[in-house]
Design a protein around this motif. Structure first.
Motif, mmCIF file in Angstrom:
data_model
loop_
_atom_site.group_PDB
_atom_site.id
_atom_site.type_symbol
_atom_site.label_atom_id
_atom_site.label_comp_id
_atom_site.label_asym_id
_atom_site.label_seq_id
_atom_site.Cartn_x
_atom_site.Cartn_y
_atom_site.Cartn_z
ATOM 1 N N ALA A 22 22.717 47.102 -22.697
ATOM 2 C CA ALA A 22 23.518 47.869 -21.734
ATOM 3 C C ALA A 22 22.697 48.738 -20.789
ATOM 4 N N PHE A 23 21.445 48.384 -20.560
ATOM 5 C CA PHE A 23 20.665 49.142 -19.576
ATOM 6 C C PHE A 23 21.308 49.079 -18.189
ATOM 7 N N SER A 24 22.000 47.980 -17.903
ATOM 8 C CA SER A 24 22.614 47.820 -16.582
ATOM 9 C C SER A 24 23.757 48.798 -16.348
ATOM 10 N N SER A 25 24.192 49.499 -17.407
ATOM 11 C CA SER A 25 25.278 50.478 -17.253
ATOM 12 C C SER A 25 24.778 51.824 -16.745
ATOM 13 N N GLU A 26 23.470 51.947 -16.542
ATOM 14 C CA GLU A 26 22.918 53.220 -16.061
ATOM 15 C C GLU A 26 23.564 53.612 -14.739
ATOM 16 N N PRO A 27 24.130 54.803 -14.642
ATOM 17 C CA PRO A 27 24.788 55.217 -13.391
ATOM 18 C C PRO A 27 23.771 55.516 -12.292
ATOM 19 N N ASP A 28 24.223 55.372 -11.044
ATOM 20 C CA ASP A 28 23.327 55.725 -9.945
ATOM 21 C C ASP A 28 23.492 57.198 -9.591
ATOM 22 N N SER A 29 22.720 57.633 -8.628
ATOM 23 C CA SER A 29 22.668 59.065 -8.302
ATOM 24 C C SER A 29 23.970 59.597 -7.715
ATOM 25 N N LYS A 30 24.848 58.705 -7.223
ATOM 26 C CA LYS A 30 26.103 59.136 -6.602
ATOM 27 C C LYS A 30 27.244 59.245 -7.608
ATOM 28 N N ASP A 31 27.009 58.785 -8.829
ATOM 29 C CA ASP A 31 28.048 58.828 -9.861
ATOM 30 C C ASP A 31 28.250 60.276 -10.328
ATOM 31 N N CYS A 55 17.281 46.668 -16.939
ATOM 32 C CA CYS A 55 16.974 48.047 -16.550
ATOM 33 C C CYS A 55 16.492 48.037 -15.099
ATOM 34 N N ASP A 56 17.241 48.671 -14.232
ATOM 35 C CA ASP A 56 16.988 48.640 -12.790
ATOM 36 C C ASP A 56 15.789 49.522 -12.437
ATOM 37 N N GLY A 57 14.762 48.894 -11.888
ATOM 38 C CA GLY A 57 13.548 49.620 -11.533
ATOM 39 C C GLY A 57 13.741 50.664 -10.457
ATOM 40 N N ARG A 58 14.879 50.603 -9.751
ATOM 41 C CA ARG A 58 15.148 51.570 -8.683
ATOM 42 C C ARG A 58 15.830 52.824 -9.205
ATOM 43 N N LYS A 59 16.261 52.780 -10.460
ATOM 44 C CA LYS A 59 17.001 53.903 -11.019
ATOM 45 C C LYS A 59 16.091 54.809 -11.851
ATOM 46 N N ALA A 60 16.681 55.903 -12.322
ATOM 47 C CA ALA A 60 15.902 56.994 -12.891
ATOM 48 C C ALA A 60 15.183 56.652 -14.190
ATOM 49 N N LEU A 61 15.811 55.873 -15.074
ATOM 50 C CA LEU A 61 15.200 55.615 -16.379
ATOM 51 C C LEU A 61 13.878 54.875 -16.230
ATOM 52 N N ALA A 62 13.872 53.788 -15.466
ATOM 53 C CA ALA A 62 12.636 53.017 -15.282
ATOM 54 C C ALA A 62 11.565 53.867 -14.611
ATOM 55 N N LYS A 63 11.959 54.685 -13.662
ATOM 56 C CA LYS A 63 10.997 55.547 -12.977
ATOM 57 C C LYS A 63 10.402 56.583 -13.933
ATOM 58 N N ALA A 64 11.242 57.116 -14.811
ATOM 59 C CA ALA A 64 10.750 58.100 -15.790
ATOM 60 C C ALA A 64 9.771 57.449 -16.757
ATOM 61 N N CYS A 65 10.081 56.224 -17.177
ATOM 62 C CA CYS A 65 9.176 55.498 -18.080
ATOM 63 C C CYS A 65 7.854 55.189 -17.394
ATOM 64 N N GLN A 66 7.920 54.844 -16.115
ATOM 65 C CA GLN A 66 6.706 54.542 -15.361
ATOM 66 C C GLN A 66 5.841 55.785 -15.201
ATOM 67 N N GLU A 67 6.495 56.925 -15.004
ATOM 68 C CA GLU A 67 5.764 58.178 -14.804
ATOM 69 C C GLU A 67 5.075 58.658 -16.075
ATOM 70 N N THR A 68 5.692 58.405 -17.215
ATOM 71 C CA THR A 68 5.181 58.970 -18.467
ATOM 72 C C THR A 68 4.662 57.931 -19.452
#
Length: 265
Positions: free
Chosen positions: A81-90, A122-135
């Motif tokens: 269910a990674f695809s259920s991650e909400p976007d910034s406008k939710d 897991c959408d690379g444009r959303k926050a979770l993937a970016k957080a994983c990439q950063e840390t």
């Protein structure tokens, strides 16, 4: 990254087989073939726990140190269910478990913790993937698109690696025929190579084109039967998967024919 902060690994993309294999290999490297239940936690979906409930268990595990105080490994295994991650406008995104997980990762994981996240979508444009990439590290594993040269090269590398793991070799003609028959369907590699390896003499043997021709059946020939079975079970998802495979196979055959023409020019 500071040594006082734990590490996160994210394995995602659209190829379930590669994602499962790569994350399992990392878990094996970190925790061994028989993980210590007091120093590891493997979380996977089942009938009693999935989706948000599973993520809440994950968040609880992150803040629970290992029983011995040693390094702890947590694996969120094949999460769907990674695809259920909400976007910034939710407007409800802040209360979503994936958003809470993202915030927990950005805050910094406990120093003796290694977190493995694996699953498609897991959408690379959303926050979770970016957080994983950063840390930590992110590996995106997609099904090879064998309508393109790059996809053929990727499938070739996967075949070679899989053959090496079985302690066999596969010659160039056999590899080309295998890709022609099965395109980028990595789900078939393990079972087909196992069959071919036995046919060719087991360990240290070489898989030949003759073996592939003798034992492997083209997906194009199998798919009509698979579609019939899927229709019989009234499974829309399965029907769509089979239809996608038929379309992909048709495109691959056209591409291979084009490449053969190009190579003769």
């Amino acid at each position: 990254m500071s040594s006082n902060i734990g590490k996160v690994y994210l394995f995602t993309g659209n190829d379930e087989i590669q994602i499962a294999g790569a994350s399992a290999k990392l878990m094996l490297d970190l925790a061994g073939p028989d993980p210590d239940p007091f120093a590891s936690d493997i979380l996977s979906e089942n009938d009693s726990c999935s989706g948000s409930d599973l993520l809440l268990r994950l968040l609880s595990s992150i803040d629970s140190p290992s029983f011995t105080g040693a390094e702890k490994v947590i694996w969120l295994k094949n999460y769907s269910a990674f695809s259920s991650e909400p976007d910034s406008k939710d407007k409800k995104r802040d209360s979503h478990p994936l958003t809470i997980l993202t915030q927990r990762i950005r805050k910094g994981l406990p120093a003796k913790l290694v977190l493995i996240l694996s699953g498609v979508g897991c959408d690379g444009r959303k926050a979770l993937a970016k957080a994983c990439q950063e840390t930590g590290e992110v590996r995106v594993l997609n099904k090879p698109d064998t309508t393109k040269r790059q996809g053929i090269a990727e499938m070739t590398a996967i075949l070679r690696e899989s053959a090496a793991a079985k302690k066999v070799q596969i010659d160039y003609q056999a590899m080309s025929l295998f890709i022609e028959l099965f395109a980028g369907n990595t789900a078939l590699i393990d079972s087909e190579l196992e069959k071919l390896a036995c046919y060719c003499g087991g360990e240290n043997s070489t898989i030949t084109a003759e073996a592939v021709e003798s034992l492997c059946v083209s997906q194009t020939e199998e798919q009509p039967w698979a579609l019939s079975n899927a229709l019989g079970t009234a499974s829309l998802k399965e029907c769509l998967n089979v239809i996608n495979n038929i379309v992909a196979k048709s495109k691959d055959e056209e591409n291979i024919d084009d490449m053969e023409i190009i190579d003769t020019i």
